[in-house]
Enzyme design. Structure first.
Site, mmCIF file in Angstrom:
data_model
loop_
_atom_site.group_PDB
_atom_site.id
_atom_site.type_symbol
_atom_site.label_atom_id
_atom_site.label_comp_id
_atom_site.label_asym_id
_atom_site.label_seq_id
_atom_site.Cartn_x
_atom_site.Cartn_y
_atom_site.Cartn_z
ATOM 1 N N ASP A 1 0.874 -1.167 0.000
ATOM 2 C CA ASP A 1 0.000 0.000 0.000
ATOM 3 C C ASP A 1 0.914 1.221 0.000
ATOM 4 O OD1 ASP A 1 -2.116 -1.718 0.204
ATOM 5 O OD2 ASP A 1 -2.593 -1.268 2.282
ATOM 6 N N ASP B 1 -13.417 -3.733 -1.212
ATOM 7 C CA ASP B 1 -13.122 -3.348 0.178
ATOM 8 C C ASP B 1 -14.398 -3.457 1.015
ATOM 9 O OD1 ASP B 1 -10.423 -2.513 -0.458
ATOM 10 O OD2 ASP B 1 -11.293 -0.724 -1.359
HETATM 11 O O1 1PR Z 1 -10.639 3.044 -5.103
HETATM 12 O O2 1PR Z 1 -9.736 2.549 -7.355
HETATM 13 O O3 1PR Z 1 -8.775 4.388 -5.972
HETATM 14 O O4 1PR Z 1 -8.422 2.009 -5.369
HETATM 15 C C1 1PR Z 1 -7.860 2.199 -4.115
HETATM 16 C C2 1PR Z 1 -7.162 0.948 -3.703
HETATM 17 O O5 1PR Z 1 -6.433 1.223 -2.515
HETATM 18 C C3 1PR Z 1 -8.097 -0.191 -3.431
HETATM 19 O O6 1PR Z 1 -7.553 -1.366 -3.927
HETATM 20 C C4 1PR Z 1 -8.154 -0.252 -1.901
HETATM 21 O O7 1PR Z 1 -8.238 -1.600 -1.463
HETATM 22 C C5 1PR Z 1 -6.813 0.316 -1.507
HETATM 23 N N1 1PR Z 1 -6.870 1.081 -0.246
HETATM 24 C C6 1PR Z 1 -7.451 2.274 -0.080
HETATM 25 N N2 1PR Z 1 -7.250 2.687 1.197
HETATM 26 C C7 1PR Z 1 -6.549 1.735 1.814
HETATM 27 C C8 1PR Z 1 -6.092 1.757 3.197
HETATM 28 O O8 1PR Z 1 -5.504 0.786 3.696
HETATM 29 N N3 1PR Z 1 -6.343 2.857 3.900
HETATM 30 N N4 1PR Z 1 -5.630 -0.390 1.162
HETATM 31 C C9 1PR Z 1 -6.305 0.714 0.901
HETATM 32 C C10 1PR Z 1 -6.166 -1.551 1.085
HETATM 33 C C11 1PR Z 1 -5.828 -3.593 1.885
HETATM 34 C C12 1PR Z 1 -4.906 -4.533 1.309
HETATM 35 C C13 1PR Z 1 -3.919 -4.950 2.362
HETATM 36 C C14 1PR Z 1 -4.486 -6.262 2.822
HETATM 37 C C15 1PR Z 1 -3.491 -7.128 3.499
HETATM 38 N N5 1PR Z 1 -5.313 -2.294 1.789
HETATM 39 O O9 1PR Z 1 -4.291 -4.057 0.204
HETATM 40 O O10 1PR Z 1 -2.706 -4.999 1.758
HETATM 41 O O11 1PR Z 1 -5.576 -5.999 3.692
HETATM 42 O O12 1PR Z 1 -3.051 -6.541 4.673
HETATM 43 P P1 1PR Z 1 -2.572 -7.440 5.893
HETATM 44 O O13 1PR Z 1 -1.918 -8.643 5.310
HETATM 45 O O14 1PR Z 1 -1.581 -6.583 6.615
HETATM 46 O O15 1PR Z 1 -3.784 -7.747 6.690
HETATM 47 P P2 1PR Z 1 -9.474 3.055 -5.965
#
Ligand code: 1PR
Length: 583
Positions: free
Chosen positions: A279, A437
């Site tokens: 991320d 999400d």
């Molecule tokens: O909506 O097209 O702009 O895409 C945004 C992207 O960014 C989406 O794929 C969304 O999942 C991701 N995203 C947005 N905000 C966050 C955040 O964390 N604040 N991250 C985010 C999503 C989740 C996973 C993470 C897993 C594994 N993060 O990518 O890597 O949950 O984590 P873990 O193994 O530590 O539990 P758009």
């Protein structure tokens, strides 16, 4: 097949937008711009007598950046084909097919390159076709057809049949069974290599003499051919890690034995993938960092409330490649706020990572239509194209796919205008991931909601036995009136090739994947599902593969914090009887 960009790519090194002009070299020893861009006046010099030069047939309908990166990584220069004569004068020709069979044949025929290719092959000159570059050698293809091919090898290219539940496209690391002793494939019998395709060439008595290896996915298909100096592979050596690079090297310098391919237990089928996710966002100092949230909150819980900084994106991606990740994903998590094409550091991260990471790279965040401050409109297709040109093999759409699915479910009409539909139409659905999400919402009874519920393994705080999974947009900030189940089915119909299934409740918690959610969604679609969020131990990976139909499992925090090495995950899976790619 790897994706074709729109508009077609410029000759090597040249990029379509101003963003590319800001590119800086990622590493020392990279070929200079002068080497990369050919002076048109020099095109009359046909013969490539330099033993370090390989001729590349990029017929302008495809993104072959990964192939270029692999060739350069192995120390070779590239001479681009500009005319049929360039094919005939090549010492060594690489033909990475991209895009659809019919449009590729159109371009080759119109430019006279189809005849030049037939002649080059007839003369038995060194040739390496990749993916569509293998399929085009056959008589014809069913893809949008029948469409005639180059007619070098007898047979008709067919589509994998998903009617019996086979997941199509065939994406991932599958085992090769070598049928012929060839220098190219020496030492790689029973190794996994990376495939991404929906069409395949079936083996038959008529083409048996050509086949050098087969692979099994639903049925046996031709994974490589070899006859004299003519070689072609259905998989992507440029994305197949050390095994792929060794294959490439043996073609590029036939006297070398290629890089050593480690020996390991014999592979036999499609492997479950282990994916490292980064991320990425700017911290408060404006530096692009890898961050990691707890339930999507990426700020420190101390008084500083800083964005957590877990490392540098390119360094971590390269390390995960070396450690054996089967794919690396970058999510630009604040892409929904800013215009991604304005995010030059992110594009540069991608460019640099793609020079070092020879497994598939996915990038997501902010893929949508956009009008900038000066009023210039950019389509989501342009945004995706820039990501592809910068080195992505797949793009991932989050928020915009939710809006598209909602509109589709409401009207029942596919407008063809959503980012998801447009990008998958141009690049193929195998290049488009939808990132979901969802957040768990407990209910007492399934009748309480119009969305698909599951009987949960662990009851809710008020003893609720059921839950539905509500989709969100803008990184979990806004909840939407659609469930993960409904969204998954809708985006499959709209053209998604894969689903990245996160779970906000589990993100960063280390308590395991949400098996209820992943089982529900992976049973509901015929495209691959990547289980994400919550991995805390190696056992969580075997659990998700044993209890659900997930094709891959993704983790972030445990890898960034070095709590669990990727190799330990793979060794554990292997011991548990789950086939994985070992390198
Ligand atoms: O909506 O097209 O702009 O895409 C945004 C992207 O960014 C989406 O794929 C969304 O999942 C991701 N995203 C947005 N905000 C966050 C955040 O964390 N604040 N991250 C985010 C999503 C989740 C996973 C993470 C897993 C594994 N993060 O990518 O890597 O949950 O984590 P873990 O193994 O530590 O539990 P758009």
């Amino acid at each position: 097949m790897l994706p074709p960009p729109q508009p077609p790519p410029q000759p090597q090194g040249a990029m379509a937008t101003g963003a590319a002009n800001h590119a800086v070299p990622c590493s020392a020893g990279r070929p200079t711009k002068r080497n990369q861009r050919r002076n048109p006046a020099s095109l009359s010099v046909r013969a490539s007598s330099d033993a370090n030069t390989v001729t590349l047939l990029d017929y302008g309908a495809g993104n072959v950046r990964s192939v270029r990166n692999a060739i350069r990584h192995l120390g070779f220069n590239i001479r681009d084909v500009r005319s049929p004569e360039d094919i005939l004068s090549a010492d060594r020709l690489v033909f990475p097919g991209v895009g659809a069979f019919g449009s590729a044949m159109d371009v080759l025929t119109r430019t006279g390159m189809a005849d030049a290719l037939r002649e080059y092959i007839r003369r038995d000159r060194p040739f390496l076709g990749i993916c569509l570059g293998l399929q085009l050698l056959f008589d014809s293809s069913e893809e949008n057809g029948p469409v005639s091919g180059l007619g070098v090898i007898p047979g008709v290219v067919r589509r994998f049949d998903s009617s019996e539940g086979l997941i199509v496209p065939h994406i991932g690391w599958n085992a090769l069974q070598i049928n012929k002793d060839t220098q190219l494939l020496q030492g790689v019998d029973g190794h996994h290599v990376y495939f991404v395709h929906s069409y395949y060439a079936p083996p038959s008595d008529a083409n048996r003499d050509w086949i050098s290896s087969t692979c099994n996915y639903g049925q046996s298909f031709i994974s490589s051919i070899s006859m004299g100096n003519i070689q072609a592979v259905q998989f992507h050596p440029e994305k197949s890690g050390a095994t792929g690079l060794s294959i490439f090297e043996k073609f590029l310098s036939p006297n070398s034995s290629g890089a050593k391919v480690p020996s390991h237990k014999k592979a036999s089928k499609l492997a479950k993938r282990v994916i490292a996710c980064l991320d990425v966002r700017s911290n408060d100092n404006g530096d692009l960092v890898v961050t990691k949230g707890d339930q999507y909150d990426v700020r420190d819980h101390s008084s500083s409330k800083e964005v957590r900084n877990l490392g540098k994106p390119v360094e971590l991606a390269s390390q995960y490649y070396i450690d054996g990740a089967d794919e690396v994903s970058f999510l630009n998590i604040t892409g929904f706020r800013a215009f991604p094409l304005g995010d030059l550091p992110m594009l540069e991260v991608l460019r640099c990572a793609s020079e070092k990471v020879f497994v598939p790279l996915t990038v997501g965040g902010g893929i949508r239509d956009f009008t900038d401050a000066s009023g210039r409109y950019y389509s989501s297709l342009e945004v995706a194209s820039e990501y592809f040109r910068s080195g992505a093999d797949k793009i991932s759409i989050g928020s915009d796919a939710v809006f598209a699915a909602e509109a589709y479910l409401q009207s029942g009409v596919k407008t063809g205008k959503s980012s998801l539909e447009q990008i998958s139409r141009v690049y193929g659905n195998q290049a488009v991931v939808v990132s979901i999400d969802p957040r768990r919402v407990y209910v007492k009874s399934p009748d309480e909601v119009q969305f698909k519920t599951v009987k949960v393994s662990n009851k809710g705080p008020l003893g609720e036995e059921y839950a539905w999974y509500q989709c969100t947009v803008s990184g979990g900030r806004d909840s939407r009136p659609i469930g993960a189940y409904e969204l998954a089915q809708a985006v499959e119909e709209l053209g998604a090739g894969e689903i990245l299934l996160n779970c906000i409740d589990c993100d960063g918690q280390g308590c395991g994947f949400d098996i209820d959610l992943i089982k529900m969604v992976s049973d509901a679609v015929t495209i691959p599902v990547i289980a994400s969020s919550g991995a805390g131990s190696v056992e969580h990976f075997s659990e998700v593969f044993e209890k659900t139909n997930a094709s891959a499992a993704l983790a972030a925090g445990i890898f960034h914090r070095k709590e669990v090495p990727i190799l330990s995950v793979k060794e554990h899976l292997e011991d548990a009887g789950v086939e994985v790619r070992m390198q």
